[in-house]
Scaffold this motif. Structure first.
Motif, PDB file in Angstrom:
ATOM      1  N   THR A  22       0.853  -1.188   0.000  1.00  0.00           N
ATOM      2  CA  THR A  22       0.000   0.000   0.000  1.00  0.00           C
ATOM      3  C   THR A  22       0.890   1.240   0.000  1.00  0.00           C
ATOM      4  O   THR A  22       2.092   1.155   0.287  1.00  0.00           O
ATOM      5  CB  THR A  22      -0.935   0.025   1.220  1.00  0.00           C
ATOM      6  OG1 THR A  22      -0.143   0.010   2.412  1.00  0.00           O
ATOM      7  CG2 THR A  22      -1.891  -1.171   1.206  1.00  0.00           C
ATOM      8  N   PHE A  23       0.286   2.380  -0.295  1.00  0.00           N
ATOM      9  CA  PHE A  23       1.043   3.629  -0.397  1.00  0.00           C
ATOM     10  C   PHE A  23       0.475   4.654   0.574  1.00  0.00           C
ATOM     11  O   PHE A  23      -0.722   4.890   0.608  1.00  0.00           O
ATOM     12  CB  PHE A  23       0.970   4.177  -1.827  1.00  0.00           C
ATOM     13  CG  PHE A  23       1.619   3.264  -2.822  1.00  0.00           C
ATOM     14  CD1 PHE A  23       2.962   3.382  -3.127  1.00  0.00           C
ATOM     15  CD2 PHE A  23       0.884   2.261  -3.430  1.00  0.00           C
ATOM     16  CE1 PHE A  23       3.565   2.515  -4.026  1.00  0.00           C
ATOM     17  CE2 PHE A  23       1.481   1.391  -4.328  1.00  0.00           C
ATOM     18  CZ  PHE A  23       2.821   1.524  -4.629  1.00  0.00           C
ATOM     19  N   ASP A  24       1.371   5.273   1.339  1.00  0.00           N
ATOM     20  CA  ASP A  24       0.991   6.355   2.248  1.00  0.00           C
ATOM     21  C   ASP A  24       1.132   7.709   1.567  1.00  0.00           C
ATOM     22  O   ASP A  24       0.379   8.636   1.861  1.00  0.00           O
ATOM     23  CB  ASP A  24       1.879   6.368   3.492  1.00  0.00           C
ATOM     24  CG  ASP A  24       1.649   5.178   4.395  1.00  0.00           C
ATOM     25  OD1 ASP A  24       0.690   4.425   4.170  1.00  0.00           O
ATOM     26  OD2 ASP A  24       2.448   5.003   5.338  1.00  0.00           O
ATOM     27  N   HIS A  25       2.127   7.826   0.694  1.00  0.00           N
ATOM     28  CA  HIS A  25       2.421   9.117   0.055  1.00  0.00           C
ATOM     29  C   HIS A  25       3.164   8.868  -1.243  1.00  0.00           C
ATOM     30  O   HIS A  25       4.050   8.021  -1.306  1.00  0.00           O
ATOM     31  CB  HIS A  25       3.303   9.976   0.979  1.00  0.00           C
ATOM     32  CG  HIS A  25       3.847  11.193   0.313  1.00  0.00           C
ATOM     33  ND1 HIS A  25       3.106  12.330   0.150  1.00  0.00           N
ATOM     34  CD2 HIS A  25       5.050  11.450  -0.252  1.00  0.00           C
ATOM     35  CE1 HIS A  25       3.837  13.236  -0.477  1.00  0.00           C
ATOM     36  NE2 HIS A  25       5.022  12.731  -0.732  1.00  0.00           N
ATOM     37  N   VAL A  26       2.802   9.626  -2.263  1.00  0.00           N
ATOM     38  CA  VAL A  26       3.562   9.671  -3.510  1.00  0.00           C
ATOM     39  C   VAL A  26       3.516  11.109  -3.991  1.00  0.00           C
ATOM     40  O   VAL A  26       2.438  11.670  -4.202  1.00  0.00           O
ATOM     41  CB  VAL A  26       2.984   8.734  -4.595  1.00  0.00           C
ATOM     42  CG1 VAL A  26       3.803   8.842  -5.874  1.00  0.00           C
ATOM     43  CG2 VAL A  26       2.922   7.293  -4.117  1.00  0.00           C
ATOM     44  N   GLY A  27       4.679  11.728  -4.142  1.00  0.00           N
ATOM     45  CA  GLY A  27       4.758  13.100  -4.623  1.00  0.00           C
ATOM     46  C   GLY A  27       6.028  13.759  -4.154  1.00  0.00           C
ATOM     47  O   GLY A  27       6.728  13.232  -3.280  1.00  0.00           O
ATOM     48  N   ASP A  28       6.348  14.907  -4.731  1.00  0.00           N
ATOM     49  CA  ASP A  28       7.544  15.666  -4.344  1.00  0.00           C
ATOM     50  C   ASP A  28       8.814  14.828  -4.483  1.00  0.00           C
ATOM     51  O   ASP A  28       9.714  14.924  -3.654  1.00  0.00           O
ATOM     52  CB  ASP A  28       7.432  16.199  -2.917  1.00  0.00           C
ATOM     53  CG  ASP A  28       6.167  17.006  -2.681  1.00  0.00           C
ATOM     54  OD1 ASP A  28       5.826  17.798  -3.576  1.00  0.00           O
ATOM     55  OD2 ASP A  28       5.524  16.829  -1.639  1.00  0.00           O
ATOM     56  N   ALA A  29       8.870  13.990  -5.533  1.00  0.00           N
ATOM     57  CA  ALA A  29      10.023  13.127  -5.813  1.00  0.00           C
ATOM     58  C   ALA A  29      10.292  12.126  -4.689  1.00  0.00           C
ATOM     59  O   ALA A  29      11.412  11.662  -4.509  1.00  0.00           O
ATOM     60  CB  ALA A  29      11.270  13.959  -6.128  1.00  0.00           C
ATOM     61  N   LYS A  30       9.230  11.785  -3.945  1.00  0.00           N
ATOM     62  CA  LYS A  30       9.330  10.816  -2.851  1.00  0.00           C
ATOM     63  C   LYS A  30       8.117   9.898  -2.875  1.00  0.00           C
ATOM     64  O   LYS A  30       7.061  10.254  -3.399  1.00  0.00           O
ATOM     65  CB  LYS A  30       9.400  11.512  -1.499  1.00  0.00           C
ATOM     66  CG  LYS A  30      10.605  12.386  -1.319  1.00  0.00           C
ATOM     67  CD  LYS A  30      10.567  13.089   0.021  1.00  0.00           C
ATOM     68  CE  LYS A  30      11.732  14.055   0.114  1.00  0.00           C
ATOM     69  NZ  LYS A  30      11.650  14.919   1.258  1.00  0.00           N
TER      70      LYS A  30
END
Length: 158
Positions: A22-30
């Protein structure tokens, strides 16, 4: 247009769902991805199997890649070129992968614009619940420009 990269990977990469990433965060090159503790993914010492940790890290790096370079994937194919992984401590319980782009998006896009096949690294730290880093991985990615076929001559008119 913005897409939910985590949902995209879950829908397009069946193995992500097989492992339950699962994904908690995707964005800001992270990107931050999680792998829950599951007995069917355990190794001989009761932690997540090395292959599951590798896949978690590679998946988190793929999320960074799509979030940073998704707009370039109509003209290039993203390919993992090399990976190095270091298992530092015993992983037990749930684990979290934190991936980040090393370098500049602009440098990669400039190289692609010049017809080159740019390479770039994404580094990943995998931690367990107590915050200890259990695994570190670096994935070197490349963007291979798509080769367009030259136009074919029209068939002669009868």
């Amino acid at each position: 247009m913005s897409i939910d990269v985590g949902a995209f990977l879950q829908a397009s990469v069946p193995f992500v769902n097989t492992l339950g990433i699962t994904f908690d965060h995707v964005g800001d090159a992270k990107a931050v991805a999680r792998l829950a503790d599951r007995p069917d993914l355990h190794n001989h010492v009761g932690g997540p199997h090395a292959g599951a940790l590798f896949t978690l890290a590679e998946t988190a790096s793929g999320a960074v890649l799509v979030s940073v370079f998704g707009d370039q994937l109509t003209r290039a194919t993203a390919l993992a070129k090399t990976s190095t992984i270091r298992y530092a401590k015993l992983a037990k319980g749930d684990v979290t992968a934190e991936a980040r782009l090393v370098g500049s998006r602009d440098e990669v896009v400039t190289a692609l614009d010049a017809g080159e096949r740019p390479e770039f690294d994404i580094e990943v730290d995998i931690t367990r619940a107590d915050g200890a880093v259990v695994t570190q991985m670096t994935i070197t990615w490349t963007l291979r420009p798509l080769r367009l076929r030259p136009p074919t001559p029209e068939a002669p008119h009868a």
